[in-house]
Design a protein around this motif. Structure first.
Motif, mmCIF file in Angstrom:
data_model
loop_
_atom_site.group_PDB
_atom_site.id
_atom_site.type_symbol
_atom_site.label_atom_id
_atom_site.label_comp_id
_atom_site.label_asym_id
_atom_site.label_seq_id
_atom_site.Cartn_x
_atom_site.Cartn_y
_atom_site.Cartn_z
ATOM 1 N N TRP A 1 0.824 -1.209 0.000
ATOM 2 C CA TRP A 1 0.000 0.000 0.000
ATOM 3 C C TRP A 1 0.860 1.262 0.000
ATOM 4 C CZ3 TRP A 1 -3.742 2.590 -1.617
ATOM 5 C CH2 TRP A 1 -4.024 3.852 -1.088
ATOM 6 N N ALA A 2 1.930 1.287 0.776
ATOM 7 C CA ALA A 2 2.805 2.472 0.792
ATOM 8 C C ALA A 2 3.382 2.725 -0.599
ATOM 9 C CB ALA A 2 3.919 2.305 1.816
ATOM 10 N N ALA A 3 3.714 1.656 -1.323
ATOM 11 C CA ALA A 3 4.228 1.812 -2.679
ATOM 12 C C ALA A 3 3.146 2.331 -3.623
ATOM 13 C CB ALA A 3 4.776 0.479 -3.181
ATOM 14 N N ILE A 4 1.938 1.791 -3.523
ATOM 15 C CA ILE A 4 0.822 2.267 -4.348
ATOM 16 C C ILE A 4 0.600 3.760 -4.125
ATOM 17 C CG2 ILE A 4 -1.675 2.116 -4.725
ATOM 18 C CD1 ILE A 4 -1.443 -0.848 -3.787
ATOM 19 N N LYS A 5 0.543 4.139 -2.858
ATOM 20 C CA LYS A 5 0.287 5.551 -2.532
ATOM 21 C C LYS A 5 1.416 6.444 -3.034
ATOM 22 C CE LYS A 5 -1.715 9.045 -0.360
ATOM 23 N NZ LYS A 5 -0.643 10.039 -0.208
ATOM 24 N N SER A 6 2.653 5.977 -2.907
ATOM 25 C CA SER A 6 3.774 6.795 -3.368
ATOM 26 C C SER A 6 3.751 6.942 -4.891
ATOM 27 C CB SER A 6 5.108 6.201 -2.911
ATOM 28 O OG SER A 6 5.445 5.023 -3.631
ATOM 29 N N SER A 7 3.355 5.893 -5.603
ATOM 30 C CA SER A 7 3.259 5.960 -7.054
ATOM 31 C C SER A 7 2.216 6.989 -7.483
ATOM 32 C CB SER A 7 2.905 4.577 -7.597
ATOM 33 O OG SER A 7 2.950 4.523 -8.998
ATOM 34 N N TYR A 8 1.110 6.981 -6.801
ATOM 35 C CA TYR A 8 0.042 7.971 -7.020
ATOM 36 C C TYR A 8 0.543 9.382 -6.737
ATOM 37 C CZ TYR A 8 -4.305 10.341 -5.322
ATOM 38 O OH TYR A 8 -5.329 11.211 -5.059
ATOM 39 N N ASP A 9 1.261 9.559 -5.640
ATOM 40 C CA ASP A 9 1.825 10.870 -5.306
ATOM 41 C C ASP A 9 2.826 11.326 -6.355
ATOM 42 O OD1 ASP A 9 0.367 11.148 -2.932
ATOM 43 O OD2 ASP A 9 1.954 10.273 -1.689
ATOM 44 N N VAL A 10 3.628 10.404 -6.857
ATOM 45 C CA VAL A 10 4.595 10.724 -7.905
ATOM 46 C C VAL A 10 3.873 11.265 -9.142
ATOM 47 C CG1 VAL A 10 6.119 9.624 -9.603
ATOM 48 C CG2 VAL A 10 6.464 9.204 -7.163
ATOM 49 N N ALA A 11 2.811 10.592 -9.557
ATOM 50 C CA ALA A 11 2.086 11.002 -10.757
ATOM 51 C C ALA A 11 1.486 12.396 -10.594
ATOM 52 C CB ALA A 11 0.995 9.988 -11.081
ATOM 53 N N LEU A 12 0.852 12.654 -9.475
ATOM 54 C CA LEU A 12 0.223 13.966 -9.268
ATOM 55 C C LEU A 12 1.258 15.068 -9.127
ATOM 56 C CD1 LEU A 12 -2.698 12.951 -6.904
ATOM 57 C CD2 LEU A 12 -2.922 13.979 -9.181
ATOM 58 N N THR A 13 2.383 14.775 -8.509
ATOM 59 C CA THR A 13 3.441 15.783 -8.379
ATOM 60 C C THR A 13 4.006 16.142 -9.747
ATOM 61 O OG1 THR A 13 3.997 14.949 -6.175
ATOM 62 C CG2 THR A 13 5.667 16.289 -7.285
ATOM 63 N N ALA A 14 4.227 15.139 -10.596
ATOM 64 C CA ALA A 14 4.725 15.400 -11.944
ATOM 65 C C ALA A 14 3.689 16.156 -12.775
ATOM 66 C CB ALA A 14 5.096 14.086 -12.627
ATOM 67 N N ALA A 15 2.414 15.818 -12.603
ATOM 68 C CA ALA A 15 1.357 16.539 -13.319
ATOM 69 C C ALA A 15 1.354 18.018 -12.954
ATOM 70 C CB ALA A 15 -0.002 15.914 -13.014
ATOM 71 N N ALA A 16 1.591 18.306 -11.685
ATOM 72 C CA ALA A 16 1.617 19.706 -11.245
ATOM 73 C C ALA A 16 2.761 20.469 -11.894
ATOM 74 C CB ALA A 16 1.714 19.772 -9.728
ATOM 75 N N LEU A 17 3.872 19.807 -12.167
ATOM 76 C CA LEU A 17 4.987 20.469 -12.862
ATOM 77 C C LEU A 17 4.556 20.910 -14.254
ATOM 78 C CD1 LEU A 17 7.938 18.081 -11.906
ATOM 79 C CD2 LEU A 17 7.494 20.361 -10.974
ATOM 80 N N VAL A 18 3.853 20.024 -14.969
ATOM 81 C CA VAL A 18 3.398 20.361 -16.317
ATOM 82 C C VAL A 18 2.329 21.449 -16.255
ATOM 83 C CG1 VAL A 18 2.293 19.444 -18.401
ATOM 84 C CG2 VAL A 18 4.028 18.091 -17.206
ATOM 85 N N LYS A 19 1.418 21.327 -15.304
ATOM 86 C CA LYS A 19 0.394 22.364 -15.140
ATOM 87 C C LYS A 19 1.028 23.708 -14.818
ATOM 88 C CE LYS A 19 -3.788 24.073 -14.430
ATOM 89 N NZ LYS A 19 -3.452 25.420 -13.951
ATOM 90 N N GLY A 20 2.151 23.672 -14.116
ATOM 91 C CA GLY A 20 2.841 24.902 -13.736
ATOM 92 C C GLY A 20 3.681 25.516 -14.832
ATOM 93 N N GLY A 21 3.729 24.892 -16.000
ATOM 94 C CA GLY A 21 4.417 25.497 -17.127
ATOM 95 C C GLY A 21 5.581 24.718 -17.694
ATOM 96 N N GLU A 22 5.955 23.605 -17.054
ATOM 97 C CA GLU A 22 7.023 22.781 -17.615
ATOM 98 C C GLU A 22 6.543 22.155 -18.933
ATOM 99 O OE1 GLU A 22 10.065 22.165 -16.241
ATOM 100 O OE2 GLU A 22 9.804 23.063 -14.250
ATOM 101 N N ARG A 23 7.431 22.080 -19.909
ATOM 102 C CA ARG A 23 7.085 21.448 -21.182
ATOM 103 C C ARG A 23 6.761 19.979 -20.989
ATOM 104 N NH1 ARG A 23 11.265 19.216 -25.419
ATOM 105 N NH2 ARG A 23 9.973 18.899 -27.273
ATOM 106 N N THR A 24 7.470 19.321 -20.076
ATOM 107 C CA THR A 24 7.294 17.900 -19.845
ATOM 108 C C THR A 24 7.796 17.547 -18.464
ATOM 109 O OG1 THR A 24 7.721 15.689 -20.764
ATOM 110 C CG2 THR A 24 9.546 17.260 -20.815
ATOM 111 N N ALA A 25 7.431 16.359 -17.999
ATOM 112 C CA ALA A 25 7.945 15.807 -16.746
ATOM 113 C C ALA A 25 7.800 14.300 -16.840
ATOM 114 C CB ALA A 25 7.187 16.344 -15.540
#
Length: 343
Positions: A126-150
């Motif tokens: 479960w800790a791994a599942i949750k961390s994977s989910y957190d990784v995806a949302l954190t990377a999405a926020a980078l793109v939403k914030g103006g990064e070309r890619t993440a």
């Protein structure tokens, strides 16, 4: 390009899975992510950062709440019931059986909430599942914030997980979560381009009746390849989603010529859809040496994938999915990313 990575993925280790005729150690192992991370570092792709913590609201936008609530309870309930070994289901509510009444025993619930015995649990899952989910949302926020890619270096992967089921090493559908998150953040249209060898059946199931999220899948023919029960070319969406689900099933032995032609067509359809953001479900089990796959792409083909996606000129988030030839997984996954960056 920033990479988001969590060491908590390593807690999902030593799990077993059911394959044809045997229960074997999981092909989806911690070394997969570590090889990719090492290659990101050696190629100097960019900084590697940790994920921010997120609650499960975004997960429940694409998954049934009762399914998400079940996942953290699996291991404690498994242990409390006196079971040992990997937690996996052994009974599934197929045609003719009732699927509307969840049983109370954890081993039965694992069958109720899954379509195979490939998404199994150990203490750190479960800790791994949750961390994977957190990784995806954190990377999405980078793109939403103006990064070309993440790059979201997610483990475990996600694209086989549906609205209320796990399977194929997948528990939370990270690509689907971030697609919905982008919509909730104001994107009018989102495209998911799934280049994993195995069909992203969970992603298709979640968005099949929607026209605001386009899903394109390049994969092994489900007549002869896992997950077998979705991924045919005639599955084009329903209702508002008609025409926005596009499958490219391909035969065993497909090499770059055939696979690349499918990618070209998918990119043309994606460009015509004109999304605000592209999410790439990045599986590299299309590789010729992958132990559980049957395509014949070579390491030199992966930068071509990245370059073609870059030609779209759209904000792009890469979300890690499959790939099990672990010694080459870093070369191939990072090859896609460097190809994108070099364009």
């Amino acid at each position: 390009m920033k990479t988001v990575f969590s060491p908590l993925h390593a807690g999902h280790s030593g799990q077993m899975e059911l394959v044809t005729s045997a229960i074997v150690p999981g092909f989806e192992k911690p070394s997969r992510a570590e090889f990719i991370k090492a290659r990101v570092e050696s190629e100097k792709l960019g900084p590697i950062i940790g994920p921010a913590e997120h609650d499960l609201t975004a997960a429940k936008r694409v998954h049934e709440a009762h399914y998400i609530d079940f996942l953290p309870t699996v291991w404690p309930e498994w242990v409390a019931a006196g079971f040992t070994g990997s937690a996996m289901g052994f009974t599934w509510p197929t045609r003719g059986l009732r699927g509307d009444v969840p049983p109370k025993r954890v081993d039965a619930l694992l069958g109720y909430y899954s379509f195979d015995a490939g998404a199994t649990f150990v203490e750190g899952t479960w800790a791994a599942i949750k961390s994977s989910y957190d990784v995806a949302l954190t990377a999405a926020a980078l793109v939403k914030g103006g990064e070309r890619t993440a790059f979201a270096l997610c483990r475990p992967p996600g694209h086989h997980a549906g609205a209320a089921f796990m399977g194929g090493y997948c528990f939370i559908n990270n690509a689907a979560v971030v697609a919905q998150w982008f919509r909730d953040q104001g994107a009018k249209r989102v495209s998911i381009l799934d280049v994993d060898y195995h069909h992203g059946n969970g992603t298709q199931e979640i968005f099949y009746r929607r026209g605001d999220i386009q899903v394109l899948n390049l994969h092994g023919d489900p007549m002869v390849e896992y997950p077998f029960f979705l991924g045919h070319a005639d599955e084009r969406g329903e209702g508002e989603g008609e025409g926005f689900n596009i499958n490219y099933p391909m035969p065993f032995g497909t090499n770059w010529d055939g696979w690349g032609a499918s990618l070209e067509d998918a990119c043309a359809r994606l460009a015509a859809y004109a999304p605000d953001v592209v999410i790439v479900s990045l599986g590299v089990d299309t590789f010729e040496k992958d132990p559980i796959s049957q395509f014949k792409l070579k390491s030199q083909d992966y930068p071509k994938i990245g370059r073609r996606i870059a030609k779209l000129g759209l904000p792009t988030l890469f979300v890690m999915e499959g790939g099990y030839a672990v010694e080459e997984i870093g070369i191939n996954a990072v090859g896609v990313l460097t190809g994108f960056e070099d364009h």
